[in-house]
Design an enzyme around this catalytic site. Structure first.
Site, PDB file in Angstrom:
ATOM      1  N   HIS A 181      55.717  78.322  56.246  1.00  8.21           N
ATOM      2  CA  HIS A 181      55.553  77.229  57.236  1.00  8.21           C
ATOM      3  C   HIS A 181      53.857  77.509  57.668  1.00  8.21           C
ATOM      4  CE1 HIS A 181      56.585  74.282  60.211  1.00  8.21           C
ATOM      5  NE2 HIS A 181      55.467  74.930  60.929  1.00  8.21           N
ATOM      6  N   HIS A 184      51.640  69.331  54.117  1.00  9.59           N
ATOM      7  CA  HIS A 184      51.962  68.690  52.839  1.00  9.59           C
ATOM      8  C   HIS A 184      50.947  67.691  52.548  1.00  9.59           C
ATOM      9  CE1 HIS A 184      53.251  66.275  56.191  1.00  9.59           C
ATOM     10  NE2 HIS A 184      53.075  65.077  55.548  1.00  9.59           N
TER      11      HIS A 184
END
Ligand code: 5GP
Ligand code: ZN
Length: 112
Positions: A45, A98
């Protein structure tokens, strides 16, 4: 921590994956904005591009190698766009780093 893409990485939320290795996952965007539209995310993450550091940046280089490979596999030989939205003003809606890969035809040149 409640993160949609962490759950997709773990397989707890279904997605149409096209690639996975030890560092990253690629899956098709649920709301495609081009004939081919997939996302590549690090498994670890990282909230956004603003949180890329000297320590965690090797995965970003890796992701760009994966994008080049997947773009060829997806037949994007005439070109494609890689997009990253960082934080609110850019319209980032999922706070897990992303990269959008868009292609499959001519794209508009609109930048904002
Ligand atoms: P952002 O706006 O943060 O740059 O991009 C988030 C992207 O994630 C959007 O293009 C959106 O369509 C996509 N997305 C949101 N929820 C899901 C989901 O549950 N599955 C998939 N595959 N894509 C999602
Ligand atoms: Zn996450």
């Amino acid at each position: 921590m409640d993160c949609l893409f962490c759950e997709i990485v773990k397989g707890n939320i279904p997605s149409k994956k096209l690639y996975e290795d030890e560092q990253c996952v690629a899956f098709y965007d649920i709301n495609p904005m081009a004939p081919v539209h997939f996302l590549v995310v690090p498994k670890a993450h990282i909230a956004c591009a603003d949180e890329i550091t000297q320590e965690n940046s090797p995965v970003v280089a890796h992701i760009f190698c994966v994008i080049a490979k997947l773009a060829k596999e997806q037949g994007l030989c005439d070109g494609y766009r890689i997009v990253n939205n960082c934080k609110e003003n850019a319209g980032q809606t999922v706070r897990h780093l992303h990269f959008h890969v868009l292609g499959g035809g001519p794209l508009s040149l609109q930048m904002a």
